[in-house]
Design a protein around this motif. Structure first.
Motif, PDB file in Angstrom:
ATOM      1  N   GLU A 159       1.102  -0.832  -0.384  1.00  0.00           N
ATOM      2  CA  GLU A 159       0.142   0.312  -0.180  1.00  0.00           C
ATOM      3  C   GLU A 159       1.249   1.627   0.049  1.00  0.00           C
ATOM      4  O   GLU A 159       0.721   2.037  -1.074  1.00  0.00           O
ATOM      5  N   LYS A 160       2.164   1.283   0.920  1.00  0.00           N
ATOM      6  CA  LYS A 160       2.772   2.102   0.764  1.00  0.00           C
ATOM      7  C   LYS A 160       3.328   2.664  -1.093  1.00  0.00           C
ATOM      8  O   LYS A 160       3.594   3.006  -1.138  1.00  0.00           O
ATOM      9  N   GLU A 167       1.177   3.839  -3.449  1.00  0.00           N
ATOM     10  CA  GLU A 167       0.457   5.404  -2.919  1.00  0.00           C
ATOM     11  C   GLU A 167       2.103   6.098  -3.336  1.00  0.00           C
ATOM     12  O   GLU A 167       1.937   7.283  -3.814  1.00  0.00           O
ATOM     13  N   GLU A 212       2.196   9.046  -6.433  1.00  0.00           N
ATOM     14  CA  GLU A 212       3.106  10.454  -5.582  1.00  0.00           C
ATOM     15  C   GLU A 212       3.712  10.616  -6.827  1.00  0.00           C
ATOM     16  O   GLU A 212       4.088  12.660  -7.285  1.00  0.00           O
TER      17      GLU A 212
END
Length: 516
Positions: free
Chosen positions: A393-394, A397, A401
């Motif tokens: 998930e990180k 993200e 970004e």
């Protein structure tokens, strides 16, 4: 390179690389947990290939590959596939120094100038007082990645030229004041090894360490890999929702800071040696337990976030070639490594006679973290978490970004000078020549020592442009600000990466370009 993840000994280990029938009770569960996590990670992080080796209680729990080593050939990763382990090379450099210390050829606290008389930093006091121990513990006063553009991406500079350039790299902090990761201090340590041993760094390490441990597939320097060996991983970079093949030569210029190519089969022997107080699987004493203890002592402290207490971490720092911290009541030793398109991560838990190395041909470090942390859940009985879900998930993200990133437009945009006024040869005291030319109404930039650093200048505002590199996978676009005198003559230029996710080894901010 990518920012490094933050990272006594038990006696009477069973020697040997081959697993035997009386595996410890945790071994089957551990083996399955690692294998399952590696398989999940391939899809969750969009990784072509992963290789893992884990050792426990003197045995190899597993050493195998998952996925493919090259998205072009689709050939599988195996236990003998070579990966660039990048900055894990620093641990081998520290071990090589340890062997010379034990031969009474140098001391950890020898001054660098005792072995390299011409060595010089921008500060005379640091030049005079810097020791071998300082080289290996990131406390020289040089900033994060300072001077890396002399070696990153690969340049045509020799080691002698890199060392000469160090005299002009700006000092950022006080001597021994704080931790700042710096590759060139390890390049310098490699030169110390060469001067003291009387042979090139790669030759000393391969003869003294690799041969002793029977790491027969490993080598230092991509160009020295057997030309007939096709079992070599090729890096990939995810951008715009796709994986892009990114062949790179495993940091040839980084030498003692990051030029090793190794397989997990070979790394198994290194891990066993570490866990057996420097004794190799074939029974030879490579370095002493005292030397290992010296490498695994905290030399340069690092700050600890309050949230780290959840993992039992109250101190952390850097030893000699290794990160050190406490973790759920045990000593946790680690080092990661990263090049464009490829990563490595090694973790050692001496009290549990456990060590693991994960190698990947993609830049999703969270996958390596997940595999290591899932293994530690079994070894240390730590709280159960879904590390793949959390870390992926990180990663998603972060990828989003980067995809969404754009440079904010300037207000009240001013025109540039006539483009020809920016054209010319510029020189930085430590990097060397940078050329700016004009071609069909467009400005071009050429870092003359670095084949991959060529690009175009896009006007931003006034005398500020954005460098758009010809190779977008570098993810290193940079502002370039030209300084002009009262007569509108360009005198100097400075640079700065436009995005905070740009690898710290693109240290454009340390350049002071003087127009010639």
């Amino acid at each position: 390179m990518k920012s490094v993840s933050q990272l006594l000994l038990a006696s009477a280990l069973t020697l040997g690389v081959t697993a035997c029938s009386d595996k410890p009770e945790t071994a089957p569960d551990l083996e399955q947990k690692i294998r399952d996590t590696a398989e999940q990670s391939l899809k969750a992080f969009n990784i072509p290939g992963i290789a893992v080796v884990a050792v426990k209680d003197g045995e190899v729990v597993l050493a195998e590959g998952f996925g493919v080593r090259d998205i072009e050939s689709n050939e599988p990763v195996t236990a003998t596939t070579l990966f660039g382990i990048a900055s894990h090379t620093k641990a081998f450099t520290a071990a090589a120094i340890a062997t010379l210390v034990e031969q009474d050829k140098l001391s950890w606290d020898d001054k660098v100038i005792e072995h390299i008389p011409e060595f010089k930093l921008a500060d005379p006091y640091i030049t005079r007082e810097l020791t071998v121990r300082d080289l290996l513990s990131h406390r020289s006063g040089l900033g994060l990645g300072a001077g890396d553009l002399m070696i990153w991406p690969n340049t045509n500079k020799t080691t002698d030229e890199v060392l000469a350039g160090l005299a002009h790299v700006p000092i950022k902090h006080g001597f021994r004041e704080r931790f700042d990761y710096n590759n060139l201090m390890f390049v310098t340590a490699g030169e110390v090894i060469s001067r003291v041993s009387g042979m090139p760094y790669h030759q000393y390490v391969e003869q003294t360490l690799f041969q002793a441990m029977q790491m027969n597939e490993s080598t230092i320097g991509f160009s020295r890999i057997d030309a007939d060996n096709e079992n070599v991983a090729v890096g990939t970079i995810e951008m715009d929702g796709e994986l892009h093949r990114f062949p790179l030569d495993f940091l040839e210029d980084f030498a003692a800071a990051g030029a090793t190519a190794a397989s997990v089969d070979d790394m198994s022997r290194w891990l066993l040696t570490l866990l057996n107080e420097g004794k190799t699987p074939n029974g030879s004493q490579l370095f002493s337990g005292d030397s290992l203890n010296a490498m695994w002592q905290l030399e340069t402290p690092l700050p600890v976030a309050a949230s780290a207490a959840e993992q039992g971490t109250y101190f952390r720092g850097y030893g000699l070639g290794w990160f050190v911290k406490d973790y759920y009541g045990v000593k946790h030793i680690s080092h990661s490594g990263g090049i464009l398109g490829m990563l490595s991560f090694t973790t050692v838990i001496p009290e549990e006679e456990f060590a693991i190395t994960v190698l990947s041909n993609q830049q999703a470090f969270g996958a390596l973290t997940a595999i290591v942390e899932e293994s530690l859940e079994v070894v240390l009985d730590t709280p159960d978490k879904d590390w793949v879900a959390q870390q992926s998930e990180k990663y998603r993200e972060f990828i989003q970004e980067k995809a969404d990133f754009s440079v904010e437009p300037a207000d009240d945009i001013q025109p540039p000078l006539v483009l020809e006024q920016y054209v010319g040869e510029y020189n930085d005291a430590w990097y060397g020549d940078v050329l700016i030319s004009s071609n069909n109404g467009e400005l071009r930039i050429d870092f003359t020592h670095t084949e991959m650093l060529k690009g175009r200048l896009e006007h931003y505002n006034g005398n500020t442009f954005i460098v758009r590199w010809d190779q977008p996978l570098l993810e290193a676009d940079a502002f370039i600000d030209f300084d002009v005198d009262r007569g509108n003559q360009v005198k100097t230029a400075t640079m700065e990466a436009v995005a905070d996710f740009t690898d710290f080894s693109f240290d454009f901010h340390n350049l002071k370009l003087q127009k010639q």
